[in-house]
Design a protein around this motif. Structure first.
Motif, PDB file in Angstrom:
ATOM      1  N   TRP A 100       0.834  -1.205   0.000  1.00 33.92           N
ATOM      2  CA  TRP A 100       0.000   0.000   0.000  1.00 33.92           C
ATOM      3  C   TRP A 100       0.867   1.253   0.000  1.00 33.92           C
ATOM      4  O   TRP A 100       0.590   2.221  -0.713  1.00 33.92           O
ATOM      5  CB  TRP A 100      -0.907  -0.023   1.223  1.00 33.92           C
ATOM      6  CG  TRP A 100      -1.868   1.130   1.285  1.00 33.92           C
ATOM      7  CD1 TRP A 100      -3.083   1.232   0.681  1.00 33.92           C
ATOM      8  CD2 TRP A 100      -1.663   2.365   1.995  1.00 33.92           C
ATOM      9  NE1 TRP A 100      -3.661   2.444   0.968  1.00 33.92           N
ATOM     10  CE2 TRP A 100      -2.818   3.154   1.771  1.00 33.92           C
ATOM     11  CE3 TRP A 100      -0.639   2.858   2.797  1.00 33.92           C
ATOM     12  CZ2 TRP A 100      -2.953   4.427   2.330  1.00 33.92           C
ATOM     13  CZ3 TRP A 100      -0.777   4.123   3.342  1.00 33.92           C
ATOM     14  CH2 TRP A 100      -1.927   4.899   3.111  1.00 33.92           C
ATOM     15  N   GLY A 101       1.940   1.242   0.801  1.00 32.55           N
ATOM     16  CA  GLY A 101       2.825   2.401   0.843  1.00 32.55           C
ATOM     17  C   GLY A 101       3.536   2.640  -0.477  1.00 32.55           C
ATOM     18  O   GLY A 101       3.663   3.782  -0.939  1.00 32.55           O
ATOM     19  N   GLU A 108       1.748   6.121  -7.449  1.00 29.34           N
ATOM     20  CA  GLU A 108       0.548   6.791  -7.943  1.00 29.34           C
ATOM     21  C   GLU A 108      -0.712   5.956  -7.750  1.00 29.34           C
ATOM     22  O   GLU A 108      -1.760   6.278  -8.297  1.00 29.34           O
ATOM     23  CB  GLU A 108       0.724   7.110  -9.450  1.00 29.34           C
ATOM     24  CG  GLU A 108       1.927   7.956  -9.774  1.00 29.34           C
ATOM     25  CD  GLU A 108       1.873   9.316  -9.093  1.00 29.34           C
ATOM     26  OE1 GLU A 108       0.758   9.868  -8.957  1.00 29.34           O
ATOM     27  OE2 GLU A 108       2.935   9.826  -8.687  1.00 29.34           O
ATOM     28  N   GLY A 109      -0.611   4.858  -6.996  1.00 31.14           N
ATOM     29  CA  GLY A 109      -1.794   4.048  -6.748  1.00 31.14           C
ATOM     30  C   GLY A 109      -2.152   3.089  -7.846  1.00 31.14           C
ATOM     31  O   GLY A 109      -3.236   2.505  -7.837  1.00 31.14           O
ATOM     32  N   GLU A 110      -1.248   2.868  -8.807  1.00 29.09           N
ATOM     33  CA  GLU A 110      -1.531   1.952  -9.901  1.00 29.09           C
ATOM     34  C   GLU A 110      -0.956   0.581  -9.594  1.00 29.09           C
ATOM     35  O   GLU A 110       0.114   0.467  -8.993  1.00 29.09           O
ATOM     36  CB  GLU A 110      -0.907   2.481 -11.209  1.00 29.09           C
ATOM     37  CG  GLU A 110      -1.500   3.821 -11.635  1.00 29.09           C
ATOM     38  CD  GLU A 110      -0.485   4.699 -12.335  1.00 29.09           C
ATOM     39  OE1 GLU A 110       0.712   4.379 -12.280  1.00 29.09           O
ATOM     40  OE2 GLU A 110      -0.912   5.708 -12.913  1.00 29.09           O
ATOM     41  N   GLU A 121      11.216   3.078  -4.331  1.00 28.55           N
ATOM     42  CA  GLU A 121      11.091   1.621  -4.236  1.00 28.55           C
ATOM     43  C   GLU A 121      12.334   0.942  -4.810  1.00 28.55           C
ATOM     44  O   GLU A 121      12.897   0.026  -4.202  1.00 28.55           O
ATOM     45  CB  GLU A 121       9.843   1.163  -4.992  1.00 28.55           C
ATOM     46  CG  GLU A 121       9.622  -0.335  -5.018  1.00 28.55           C
ATOM     47  CD  GLU A 121       8.429  -0.702  -5.875  1.00 28.55           C
ATOM     48  OE1 GLU A 121       8.600  -1.492  -6.820  1.00 28.55           O
ATOM     49  OE2 GLU A 121       7.328  -0.185  -5.606  1.00 28.55           O
ATOM     50  N   ALA A 122      12.783   1.388  -5.982  1.00 30.26           N
ATOM     51  CA  ALA A 122      13.992   0.826  -6.586  1.00 30.26           C
ATOM     52  C   ALA A 122      15.208   1.098  -5.708  1.00 30.26           C
ATOM     53  O   ALA A 122      16.085   0.241  -5.551  1.00 30.26           O
ATOM     54  CB  ALA A 122      14.199   1.404  -7.984  1.00 30.26           C
ATOM     55  N   LEU A 243      10.988  -7.180  -0.104  1.00 25.91           N
ATOM     56  CA  LEU A 243      10.873  -7.205  -1.556  1.00 25.91           C
ATOM     57  C   LEU A 243       9.574  -6.520  -1.982  1.00 25.91           C
ATOM     58  O   LEU A 243       8.550  -6.645  -1.317  1.00 25.91           O
ATOM     59  CB  LEU A 243      10.902  -8.647  -2.063  1.00 25.91           C
ATOM     60  CG  LEU A 243      12.155  -9.451  -1.716  1.00 25.91           C
ATOM     61  CD1 LEU A 243      12.039 -10.874  -2.257  1.00 25.91           C
ATOM     62  CD2 LEU A 243      13.414  -8.767  -2.257  1.00 25.91           C
ATOM     63  N   PRO A 244       9.595  -5.811  -3.096  1.00 23.29           N
ATOM     64  CA  PRO A 244       8.380  -5.121  -3.558  1.00 23.29           C
ATOM     65  C   PRO A 244       7.354  -6.116  -4.083  1.00 23.29           C
ATOM     66  O   PRO A 244       7.701  -7.116  -4.713  1.00 23.29           O
ATOM     67  CB  PRO A 244       8.898  -4.212  -4.670  1.00 23.29           C
ATOM     68  CG  PRO A 244      10.113  -4.915  -5.197  1.00 23.29           C
ATOM     69  CD  PRO A 244      10.734  -5.579  -3.996  1.00 23.29           C
ATOM     70  N   THR A 245       6.091  -5.844  -3.817  1.00 28.04           N
ATOM     71  CA  THR A 245       5.017  -6.741  -4.224  1.00 28.04           C
ATOM     72  C   THR A 245       3.871  -5.962  -4.856  1.00 28.04           C
ATOM     73  O   THR A 245       3.790  -4.735  -4.773  1.00 28.04           O
ATOM     74  CB  THR A 245       4.454  -7.525  -3.017  1.00 28.04           C
ATOM     75  OG1 THR A 245       3.900  -6.607  -2.073  1.00 28.04           O
ATOM     76  CG2 THR A 245       5.535  -8.353  -2.339  1.00 28.04           C
ATOM     77  N   PHE A 246       2.983  -6.709  -5.481  1.00 21.54           N
ATOM     78  CA  PHE A 246       1.692  -6.196  -5.918  1.00 21.54           C
ATOM     79  C   PHE A 246       0.688  -7.320  -5.720  1.00 21.54           C
ATOM     80  O   PHE A 246       1.062  -8.473  -5.547  1.00 21.54           O
ATOM     81  CB  PHE A 246       1.724  -5.732  -7.377  1.00 21.54           C
ATOM     82  CG  PHE A 246       1.884  -6.861  -8.371  1.00 21.54           C
ATOM     83  CD1 PHE A 246       0.797  -7.316  -9.114  1.00 21.54           C
ATOM     84  CD2 PHE A 246       3.117  -7.475  -8.576  1.00 21.54           C
ATOM     85  CE1 PHE A 246       0.934  -8.362 -10.029  1.00 21.54           C
ATOM     86  CE2 PHE A 246       3.264  -8.510  -9.493  1.00 21.54           C
ATOM     87  CZ  PHE A 246       2.162  -8.956 -10.222  1.00 21.54           C
TER      88      PHE A 246
END
Length: 292
Positions: A100-101, A108-110, A121-122, A243-246
């Protein structure tokens, strides 16, 4: 017992959970315990919190059964704090907060399976260089527990991917339209075709996704993969390395990235974001060859 305000809604699980972890220091302690920090001084150094506040929050988490307190030295007595099964049950909460963060605070919430080169994030992911991967075990596609870091080769190439399936109809709806999600089969097959070169360079290849082991097994058999796929469905590795997630189809999925690790569990190289899949495999091989 550590002082805290009790919330009055006894029938609301959210309120009752916040009674345990509603203070922001408590979740940050859980975050750092998942990353492999266990000692009082390590938490204090990482968080910059006062000794009094840290002692209170650790006591609260031990009393709540989130952490266990274990002695590691007798004279003088010193203790380590480790996540219990109840504590590890909070890992999906941490991953969801980070997702969420990343999307709504830093982004941008996408929904996306990648990021921009200059994003925060990178920057966070590239900050893994020099970090040690904590000791943990992940099930392979047969359900056998494995260390994601190989002990019998100088290097491990850990490529993390959103998800790959044996049948096209198994992909979540709209998968191809999520930026960065498409290409997992190409990535795995490219590693398969280059496996001899990685082996000659002294590297073990491991693929990691948050899919179930049976889903990974079906895909590996369909594509004749000759290296392990590891399941991080419980999000232990994801939380440990932030690690970044979606999320897609109700599942947290790791964004596409690659880590090169040495035998001492240290991250030597990071590739993220990945725009060109085949080029990223070539770059990972070159990094191993240069390090060797």
């Amino acid at each position: 017992m550590a002082q805290r305000t009790h919330l009055g809604d006894a029938d609301c699980s959210i309120a009752q959970a916040l009674d345990v972890v509603g203070d922001w220091w408590t979740l940050l302690i859980v975050r750092d315990a998942a990353r492999g920090l266990h000692r009082f001084e390590e938490f204090q150094r990482e968080l910059g919190v006062s000794r009094k506040v840290l002692a209170e929050r650790l006591k609260l988490l031990v009393e709540a059964g989130v952490l266990t307190r274990e002695p590691y030295r007798e004279r003088p007595v010193r203790h380590e704090y480790r996540l219990t099964p109840r504590g590890r049950g909070l890992l999906p909460v941490l991953v969801a907060l980070q997702d969420w963060g990343d999307a709504w605070v830093l982004g941008e919430g996408e929904m996306t399976a990648t990021t921009q080169e200059a994003s925060r994030e990178a920057e966070r992911v590239h900050g893994l260089r020099g970090r040690r991967v904590p000791e943990l075990l992940l099930p392979d596609r047969f359900g056998e527990l494995r260390d994601p870091v190989a002990a019998d080769t100088p290097f491990t190439v850990l490529y993390c991917f959103p998800g790959a399936y044996a049948r096209a109809e198994s992909y979540p709806p709209g998968w191809a339209g999520i930026p960065g999600a498409k290409g997992c089969t190409l990535e795995s097959c490219t590693y398969r075709d280059q496996l001899a070169a990685f082996t000659a360079a002294g590297a073990t290849v491991h693929g990691v996704s948050t899919q179930r082991p049976d889903e990974q097994r079906a895909f590996a058999e369909a594509e004749r993969l000759r290296f392990p796929l590891l399941s991080d469905a419980d999000l232990g590795l994801t939380a440990a390395l932030r690690l970044p997630t979606f999320r897609a189809a109700g599942v947290s999925r790791i964004k596409r990235l690659t880590l090169v690790l040495d035998r001492e569990r240290t991250v030597r190289e990071v590739f993220y974001p990945i725009r060109d899949i085949e080029a990223s495999v070539t770059a990972a091989l070159a990094a191993v060859q240069a390090a060797g």
